[in-house]
Write a protein that holds these residues in place. Sequence first.
Motif, PDB file in Angstrom:
ATOM      1  N   LEU B 133       0.795  -1.220   0.121  1.00  0.00           N
ATOM      2  CA  LEU B 133      -0.166   0.129  -0.057  1.00  0.00           C
ATOM      3  C   LEU B 133       0.654   1.194   0.185  1.00  0.00           C
ATOM      4  CD1 LEU B 133      -2.689  -1.136   2.413  1.00  0.00           C
ATOM      5  CD2 LEU B 133      -3.238  -0.660   0.130  1.00  0.00           C
ATOM      6  N   GLU B 134       1.871   1.012   0.757  1.00  0.00           N
ATOM      7  CA  GLU B 134       2.781   2.304   0.794  1.00  0.00           C
ATOM      8  C   GLU B 134       3.448   2.585  -0.714  1.00  0.00           C
ATOM      9  OE1 GLU B 134       3.379   4.566   3.056  1.00  0.00           O
ATOM     10  OE2 GLU B 134       1.668   3.591   3.605  1.00  0.00           O
ATOM     11  N   ALA B 135       3.820   1.533  -1.411  1.00  0.00           N
ATOM     12  CA  ALA B 135       4.167   1.759  -2.594  1.00  0.00           C
ATOM     13  C   ALA B 135       2.960   2.489  -3.609  1.00  0.00           C
ATOM     14  CB  ALA B 135       4.692   0.413  -3.318  1.00  0.00           C
ATOM     15  N   GLN B 136       1.836   1.899  -3.391  1.00  0.00           N
ATOM     16  CA  GLN B 136       0.856   2.461  -4.209  1.00  0.00           C
ATOM     17  C   GLN B 136       0.694   4.047  -3.703  1.00  0.00           C
ATOM     18  OE1 GLN B 136      -2.550   0.290  -3.526  1.00  0.00           O
ATOM     19  NE2 GLN B 136      -4.072   1.611  -4.932  1.00  0.00           N
ATOM     20  N   VAL B 137       1.031   4.352  -2.405  1.00  0.00           N
ATOM     21  CA  VAL B 137       0.795   5.919  -2.069  1.00  0.00           C
ATOM     22  C   VAL B 137       1.974   6.417  -3.000  1.00  0.00           C
ATOM     23  CG1 VAL B 137       0.988   7.303  -0.135  1.00  0.00           C
ATOM     24  CG2 VAL B 137      -0.382   5.206   0.009  1.00  0.00           C
ATOM     25  N   GLN B 138       3.175   5.917  -2.831  1.00  0.00           N
ATOM     26  CA  GLN B 138       4.066   6.636  -3.559  1.00  0.00           C
ATOM     27  C   GLN B 138       4.090   6.977  -5.001  1.00  0.00           C
ATOM     28  OE1 GLN B 138       6.234   8.233  -1.732  1.00  0.00           O
ATOM     29  NE2 GLN B 138       5.265   7.437   0.054  1.00  0.00           N
ATOM     30  N   SER B 139       3.493   5.769  -5.644  1.00  0.00           N
ATOM     31  CA  SER B 139       3.446   5.779  -7.123  1.00  0.00           C
ATOM     32  C   SER B 139       2.274   6.743  -7.474  1.00  0.00           C
ATOM     33  CB  SER B 139       3.404   4.424  -7.783  1.00  0.00           C
ATOM     34  OG  SER B 139       2.328   3.689  -7.244  1.00  0.00           O
ATOM     35  N   THR B 140       1.259   6.903  -6.661  1.00  0.00           N
ATOM     36  CA  THR B 140       0.136   7.786  -7.074  1.00  0.00           C
ATOM     37  C   THR B 140      -0.020   9.166  -6.626  1.00  0.00           C
ATOM     38  OG1 THR B 140      -1.172   6.941  -5.032  1.00  0.00           O
ATOM     39  CG2 THR B 140      -1.155   5.718  -7.512  1.00  0.00           C
ATOM     40  N   GLN B 141       1.129   9.655  -6.320  1.00  0.00           N
ATOM     41  CA  GLN B 141       1.026  10.885  -5.641  1.00  0.00           C
ATOM     42  C   GLN B 141       0.620  12.143  -6.778  1.00  0.00           C
ATOM     43  OE1 GLN B 141       5.197  12.232  -4.270  1.00  0.00           O
ATOM     44  NE2 GLN B 141       5.060  10.479  -2.782  1.00  0.00           N
ATOM     45  N   GLN B 142       0.334  12.008  -7.731  1.00  0.00           N
ATOM     46  CA  GLN B 142      -0.243  12.759  -8.758  1.00  0.00           C
ATOM     47  C   GLN B 142      -1.712  12.921  -8.389  1.00  0.00           C
ATOM     48  OE1 GLN B 142       0.796  10.050  -9.582  1.00  0.00           O
ATOM     49  NE2 GLN B 142      -0.183   9.174 -11.255  1.00  0.00           N
TER      50      GLN B 142
END
Lengths: 179, 252
Positions: B133-142
Amino acid sequence: MSFSPPSGVVCAKCSARVETTASADFGCLACWLQAGLEESSQVAAEEHEQVPKSLGSYFILKQPDGSPWALGRGAMGVTYRAEDVSLRRPVALKLINADFAQHGAGARERFVREARAAASLRHPNVATVYQFGIDEETGQCFCAMELIEGETLDERVPSRGKSRPRFWSRRSRASSIAT
Amino acid sequence: MVQAPKATTVDDGQFAATRWTIVRAAGDSQIASNHAGAALSELCHIYWRPLYLYLRREGFGLEDAQDLTQGFFAELIRDRSYRRADRQKGRFRSFLLGALKHFVANSRESAQRQKRGGGLIRELFDDRIVSELEAQVQSTQQWSASTLFDREWAAALLHQTLDRLAQECALAGKSPLFEELRAHLAGTNDEGVAYDEISRRLQRSAVTLRSDMGRLRTRYRALLREEVRGTVTELAEVDDELRYLCQVIAQS
């Protein structure tokens, strides 16, 4: 089986950004959703085409819009409002999915067991099973049952208040007596 | 027993209105606590990801977001705020997000962000899930918090739909077939489908496979619409909800 495209690519079909995430490894989310949106009337039409007009003496009734009159659906099949044209009485006609009938011997046997178990019950609060049959041409299994007019269980069960436990208590007792 | 419904339409939502039904069931004061717990647990398992990701994008830290997500579902039962939820007035997606915002605001005011939820979904937050989930948060910062929530909501709908289809196929002894065709169910044509290869693997003719594909696609679409139907008030809103989610995804 994995079918995730590289993260951050753009869908070739709809140009939406495809994000491969932990919870959504579907590919293009928009395309998956669009499939439900596209041809929604065609979806219904395709499903309707797969429903036979009749099985034996049971004719499946239609809604005003021409669609088969479904009363309920589950994983194994769908139950329709139908009419026994021989005896001229309404029935609930449960059809097992064609896939079960043709390929799922285990599921088909389950359907038969369920029909036999229901047929063995005799109680004013239990719908009577009239007939279980298999259409010789298509292999379609069906079960004709007494059609109970009235409310659905969801409508019938008190949503709150002290009457709810009493409702279930009475129904449980009735079921145990029937069995 | 088969009951004939009063409604005159086939898809009137009586089978699909599960989300509102779950909330109502969980809110009944007379219901057995284990029953309410089971209803709550089902809601958690379906919707905790969109809510958690929303909180993370809103700036809450890892632990706070986890505590708030768990606390939110627990509060949903304890406070019975869902009793104020009017199914006639909205979509379940909006209700749940609105209720979360309300819960967070109250938590901030009272500074009572203590751990709640009684382990309701604590087991879901294992190290692997958290890091994913953290990877998801980081990769969707836009994406904004609401966009992230809506996209994850759409993903939850698809998870539910495909899980149901997988269960149906398993019941029919067709799990291998489902796994082979699953990736192509959203398609509208057979471009890119290696029928010959699948035919060899499954020992099933390509002609039959094409027929299987047609049936599975039809069923997938019907199940997806049922899932969406369970989160809106009127049947006519299904298309609107799907269009909205498609629009959010296309514009993000």
